[in-house]
Design an enzyme around this catalytic site. Structure first.
Site, PDB file in Angstrom:
ATOM      1  N   GLY A 222      99.425 -29.779  54.990  1.00  0.00           N
ATOM      2  CA  GLY A 222      99.940 -30.873  55.215  1.00  0.00           C
ATOM      3  C   GLY A 222      99.219 -31.643  55.584  1.00  0.00           C
ATOM      4  O   GLY A 222      99.617 -32.871  56.721  1.00  0.00           O
ATOM      5  N   GLU A 265      96.784 -24.339  52.269  1.00  0.00           N
ATOM      6  CA  GLU A 265      97.873 -25.161  51.189  1.00  0.00           C
ATOM      7  C   GLU A 265      97.690 -26.302  51.248  1.00  0.00           C
ATOM      8  O   GLU A 265      99.159 -26.814  51.100  1.00  0.00           O
ATOM      9  CB  GLU A 265      99.532 -24.386  51.242  1.00  0.00           C
ATOM     10  CG  GLU A 265      99.394 -24.072  49.242  1.00  0.00           C
ATOM     11  CD  GLU A 265     100.641 -23.468  49.973  1.00  0.00           C
ATOM     12  OE1 GLU A 265     100.700 -22.210  49.005  1.00  0.00           O
ATOM     13  OE2 GLU A 265     102.087 -23.230  50.324  1.00  0.00           O
ATOM     14  N   PRO A 266      96.751 -26.900  50.896  1.00  0.00           N
ATOM     15  CA  PRO A 266      96.847 -28.617  51.495  1.00  0.00           C
ATOM     16  C   PRO A 266      97.243 -29.550  49.576  1.00  0.00           C
ATOM     17  O   PRO A 266      96.358 -28.613  48.651  1.00  0.00           O
ATOM     18  CB  PRO A 266      95.153 -29.288  51.582  1.00  0.00           C
ATOM     19  CG  PRO A 266      94.371 -28.020  51.299  1.00  0.00           C
ATOM     20  CD  PRO A 266      94.826 -26.809  51.275  1.00  0.00           C
ATOM     21  N   GLY A 267      97.773 -30.052  49.547  1.00  0.00           N
ATOM     22  CA  GLY A 267      97.781 -31.103  48.397  1.00  0.00           C
ATOM     23  C   GLY A 267      97.212 -32.286  49.216  1.00  0.00           C
ATOM     24  O   GLY A 267      96.184 -32.666  47.703  1.00  0.00           O
ATOM     25  N   ARG A 268      97.626 -33.344  49.345  1.00  0.00           N
ATOM     26  CA  ARG A 268      97.335 -34.774  49.811  1.00  0.00           C
ATOM     27  C   ARG A 268      95.955 -34.844  50.219  1.00  0.00           C
ATOM     28  O   ARG A 268      94.996 -35.320  49.699  1.00  0.00           O
ATOM     29  CB  ARG A 268      98.425 -35.250  50.948  1.00  0.00           C
ATOM     30  CG  ARG A 268      98.141 -36.706  50.895  1.00  0.00           C
ATOM     31  CD  ARG A 268      98.881 -36.923  52.775  1.00  0.00           C
ATOM     32  NE  ARG A 268      99.701 -36.331  52.190  1.00  0.00           N
ATOM     33  CZ  ARG A 268     100.860 -37.055  51.999  1.00  0.00           C
ATOM     34  NH1 ARG A 268     101.433 -38.198  51.771  1.00  0.00           N
ATOM     35  NH2 ARG A 268     102.507 -36.282  52.496  1.00  0.00           N
ATOM     36  N   TYR A 308     109.783 -43.296  51.521  1.00  0.00           N
ATOM     37  CA  TYR A 308     108.625 -42.644  53.005  1.00  0.00           C
ATOM     38  C   TYR A 308     108.927 -44.032  54.428  1.00  0.00           C
ATOM     39  O   TYR A 308     108.348 -44.220  54.816  1.00  0.00           O
ATOM     40  CB  TYR A 308     108.109 -42.073  52.937  1.00  0.00           C
ATOM     41  CG  TYR A 308     107.587 -41.096  51.729  1.00  0.00           C
ATOM     42  CD1 TYR A 308     109.239 -40.199  52.208  1.00  0.00           C
ATOM     43  CD2 TYR A 308     107.088 -40.467  51.051  1.00  0.00           C
ATOM     44  CE1 TYR A 308     108.803 -38.966  51.118  1.00  0.00           C
ATOM     45  CE2 TYR A 308     107.523 -39.985  50.312  1.00  0.00           C
ATOM     46  CZ  TYR A 308     108.071 -39.155  50.567  1.00  0.00           C
ATOM     47  OH  TYR A 308     108.550 -37.443  48.910  1.00  0.00           O
ATOM     48  N   CYS A 333     115.061 -52.792  39.306  1.00  0.00           N
ATOM     49  CA  CYS A 333     116.258 -53.665  39.510  1.00  0.00           C
ATOM     50  C   CYS A 333     116.867 -52.847  40.558  1.00  0.00           C
ATOM     51  O   CYS A 333     117.974 -52.458  40.698  1.00  0.00           O
ATOM     52  CB  CYS A 333     117.224 -53.497  38.611  1.00  0.00           C
ATOM     53  SG  CYS A 333     118.802 -54.283  38.879  1.00  0.00           S
ATOM     54  N   GLU A 334     116.326 -52.974  41.735  1.00  0.00           N
ATOM     55  CA  GLU A 334     116.574 -52.231  43.334  1.00  0.00           C
ATOM     56  C   GLU A 334     116.089 -53.681  44.201  1.00  0.00           C
ATOM     57  O   GLU A 334     114.366 -54.002  44.338  1.00  0.00           O
ATOM     58  CB  GLU A 334     116.208 -51.064  43.840  1.00  0.00           C
ATOM     59  CG  GLU A 334     117.373 -50.132  42.902  1.00  0.00           C
ATOM     60  CD  GLU A 334     117.265 -48.388  43.547  1.00  0.00           C
ATOM     61  OE1 GLU A 334     117.310 -48.777  44.399  1.00  0.00           O
ATOM     62  OE2 GLU A 334     117.828 -47.608  42.226  1.00  0.00           O
ATOM     63  N   TYR A 362     101.440 -37.140  44.921  1.00  0.00           N
ATOM     64  CA  TYR A 362     102.223 -37.769  44.890  1.00  0.00           C
ATOM     65  C   TYR A 362     103.099 -39.519  44.819  1.00  0.00           C
ATOM     66  O   TYR A 362     103.876 -39.881  45.023  1.00  0.00           O
ATOM     67  CB  TYR A 362     103.126 -37.098  46.658  1.00  0.00           C
ATOM     68  CG  TYR A 362     102.643 -36.160  47.188  1.00  0.00           C
ATOM     69  CD1 TYR A 362     103.920 -35.208  46.942  1.00  0.00           C
ATOM     70  CD2 TYR A 362     101.963 -35.670  48.542  1.00  0.00           C
ATOM     71  CE1 TYR A 362     103.798 -33.571  47.181  1.00  0.00           C
ATOM     72  CE2 TYR A 362     101.926 -35.453  48.686  1.00  0.00           C
ATOM     73  CZ  TYR A 362     102.404 -33.505  48.253  1.00  0.00           C
ATOM     74  OH  TYR A 362     102.238 -32.454  48.678  1.00  0.00           O
TER      75      TYR A 362
HETATM   76  N1  LLP Z   1     103.436 -25.787  50.670  1.00  0.00           N
HETATM   77  C1  LLP Z   1     104.435 -25.768  50.610  1.00  0.00           C
HETATM   78  C2  LLP Z   1     105.446 -25.156  50.621  1.00  0.00           C
HETATM   79  C3  LLP Z   1     104.738 -27.901  50.743  1.00  0.00           C
HETATM   80  O1  LLP Z   1     106.292 -28.042  50.791  1.00  0.00           O
HETATM   81  C4  LLP Z   1     103.531 -28.481  50.420  1.00  0.00           C
HETATM   82  C5  LLP Z   1     105.110 -30.086  50.364  1.00  0.00           C
HETATM   83  C6  LLP Z   1     102.811 -28.621  50.470  1.00  0.00           C
HETATM   84  C7  LLP Z   1     102.030 -27.210  50.660  1.00  0.00           C
HETATM   85  C8  LLP Z   1     101.692 -29.617  50.425  1.00  0.00           C
HETATM   86  O2  LLP Z   1     101.557 -30.673  51.599  1.00  0.00           O
HETATM   87  P1  LLP Z   1     100.506 -31.330  51.722  1.00  0.00           P
HETATM   88  O3  LLP Z   1      98.867 -31.062  51.842  1.00  0.00           O
HETATM   89  O4  LLP Z   1     100.483 -32.314  50.483  1.00  0.00           O
HETATM   90  O5  LLP Z   1     100.796 -32.179  52.983  1.00  0.00           O
HETATM   91  N2  LLP Z   1     106.211 -36.060  48.748  1.00  0.00           N
HETATM   92  C9  LLP Z   1     105.657 -36.655  50.210  1.00  0.00           C
HETATM   93  C10 LLP Z   1     105.534 -35.145  50.719  1.00  0.00           C
HETATM   94  C11 LLP Z   1     106.337 -34.101  50.578  1.00  0.00           C
HETATM   95  C12 LLP Z   1     105.640 -32.582  50.492  1.00  0.00           C
HETATM   96  C13 LLP Z   1     106.609 -31.492  50.282  1.00  0.00           C
HETATM   97  N3  LLP Z   1     106.022 -30.191  50.220  1.00  0.00           N
HETATM   98  C14 LLP Z   1     104.695 -38.332  50.277  1.00  0.00           C
HETATM   99  O6  LLP Z   1     104.970 -38.200  49.428  1.00  0.00           O
HETATM  100  O7  LLP Z   1     104.206 -37.946  51.068  1.00  0.00           O
END
Ligand code: LLP
Length: 406
Positions: A222, A265-268, A308, A333-334, A362
């Site tokens: 997050g 558990e970061p993604g972004r 968002y 088309c929106e 994302y």
């Molecule tokens: N772990 C779990 C269980 C999650 O549900 C998520 C994100 C993450 C880790 C990774 O979160 P991050 O570090 O990437 O913030 N599509 C949205 C974000 C949705 C996130 C969903 N879950 C966007 O584009 O902002």
């Protein structure tokens, strides 16, 4: 090194000419930098960062992230398959599931992938199928944080088992002889404040004492990134988060009597900033007092602004100096298909290349074929090695038709 991928005017134009438009462009060194920063979050010796692949599951990027010492999460059987193809061992994958079927549980278990269960009923379902087995559980600590309501997951949301249901959880686990070997949480996405995350860790650790078979704790991701980088949003202070977590974790492990593996558990934070999405201006229009710059970046290519109201910094790759205020829009088309509103940018003309910053997380992973548009290609550059390679080809009309030609 910059935190974000930088392209010159010549480079951006050349990439579009060579690979077509629109195009996701990634910088390997910046990706590795972010991996290393997160890798150093905790000094606790059993810390292993877990990359959240929903942010971006390109196989080549997964391989790089794996090589930086990360394990990985999965949200679906599809992600599990991609991760195995990228070279992760089943034991390195945590299926953080939500509302999955018996079949999906069976598939993951058969592959040797651990599942984290998201409700009492899902735990029961797992117990029915895998009596005497091992599972993790996702706890909702009742504390949430994040960029907007749609991506806050702690507290009121569909995710996790509320803390007050832990008695029942332990009862179900014992009914089915299940060993709960891991606990995970994720309070939301895109937060900048240290406080809520650390509080949620403290709260989870308090409950973790009740689980005697644990092998790992996963505190979720997050961490926000500064999308408005010219007016810097603060990054979450990873140093402060790390120090405070280290202290909590050391204390917990002493009381618990064993040293568990700890994950975040970061993604972004890992993939967001190493990427720019390039596109091309296709048309301009004046309408009811506003100027619209039409591009080939519809929301099928990048959905975040529409879904968002997210802000992405826009870059123009021409030699104009005179600025004007415009709306950058796509070809879908929106009316909501707006990439950037009221931006003051150097004047844009047909054929000009534009860039959308921080598109690595994302971006492609949420792209679609809406309006029967094709999904774009992805390119990875490595400046140190002077290489550049296509890591996903652009879709073709054949791809589009393939699932319907039976
Ligand atoms: N772990 C779990 C269980 C999650 O549900 C998520 C994100 C993450 C880790 C990774 O979160 P991050 O570090 O990437 O913030 N599509 C949205 C974000 C949705 C996130 C969903 N879950 C966007 O584009 O902002």
């Amino acid at each position: 090194m910059s935190d974000k991928i930088e392209l010159s005017i010549d480079e951006a134009n050349r990439l579009i000419e060579k690979y077509g438009s629109p195009l996701y462009v990634y910088d390997e060194e910046i990706l590795r930098e972010h991996c290393r920063e997160v890798r150093g979050l905790l000094s606790y010796d059993r810390f292993v960062p877990n990359y959240s692949a929903k942010a971006n599951s390109n196989i080549e990027l997964l391989k790089i992230i794996h090589s930086e010492g990360f394990t990985v999460d999965a949200m679906s059987p599809g992600e599990i398959r991609i991760e195995l193809a990228a070279g992760f061992d089943p034991q390195e994958i945590l299926f953080v599931s939500n509302n999955i079927t018996y079949d999906e549980m069976d598939m993951a278990t058969k592959l040797g992938v651990r599942i984290s269960l998201d409700s009492l009923m899902q735990l029961k379902m797992f117990g029915e199928r895998h009596r005497g087995g091992e599972a993790a559980v996702r706890i909702n600590p009742g504390i949430g944080d994040g960029g907007n309501d749609k991506i806050i997951t702690g507290g009121h949301s569909k995710f996790g088992i509320p803390i007050e249901q832990i008695d029942k959880l332990l009862e179900i686990a014992s009914d089915y002889d299940l060993r709960i070997i891991g606990i995970n949480q994720h309070i939301g996405s895109l937060f900048f404040d240290t406080e809520h995350y650390v509080d949620s860790c403290r709260k989870l650790l308090k409950e973790a004492h009740r689980f005697r078979d644990l092998r790992f704790l996963d505190f979720g991701g997050g961490f926000g990134i500064p999308y408005r980088y010219r007016h810097p949003e603060e990054r979450p202070d990873l140093h402060e988060i790390g120090e405070r977590m280290d202290e909590l974790i050391e204390g917990f492990m002493e009381d618990y009597g064993r040293k568990l593996m700890v994950k975040v558990e970061p993604g972004r934070y890992i993939v967001g900033e190493c990427c720019q999405l390039l596109g091309t201006v296709t048309s301009t229009k004046q309408s009811y007092g506003e100027k619209y710059v039409g591009t080939d970046i519809g929301f099928n290519v990048l959905m975040r602004p529409v879904l968002y109201d997210s802000y992405h910094y826009m870059v123009t790759y021409n030699h104009e100096e005179k600025e004007e205020t415009v709306n950058i829009v796509g070809n879908i088309c929106e009316s909501g298909d707006i990439l950037a509103r009221n931006r003051s940018l150097p004047k844009l003309h047909i054929g000009d290349v534009i860039g959308v910053r921080d598109a690595g997380a994302y971006g492609y992973s949420m792209s679609s074929n809406y309006n029967a548009r094709l999904r774009p290609a992805e390119v990875l550059i490595n400046r140190k090695e002077g290489t550049e390679r296509l890591i996903r080809r652009r879709e073709t009309y054949e791809d589009l038709l393939s699932t319907m030609r039976l």
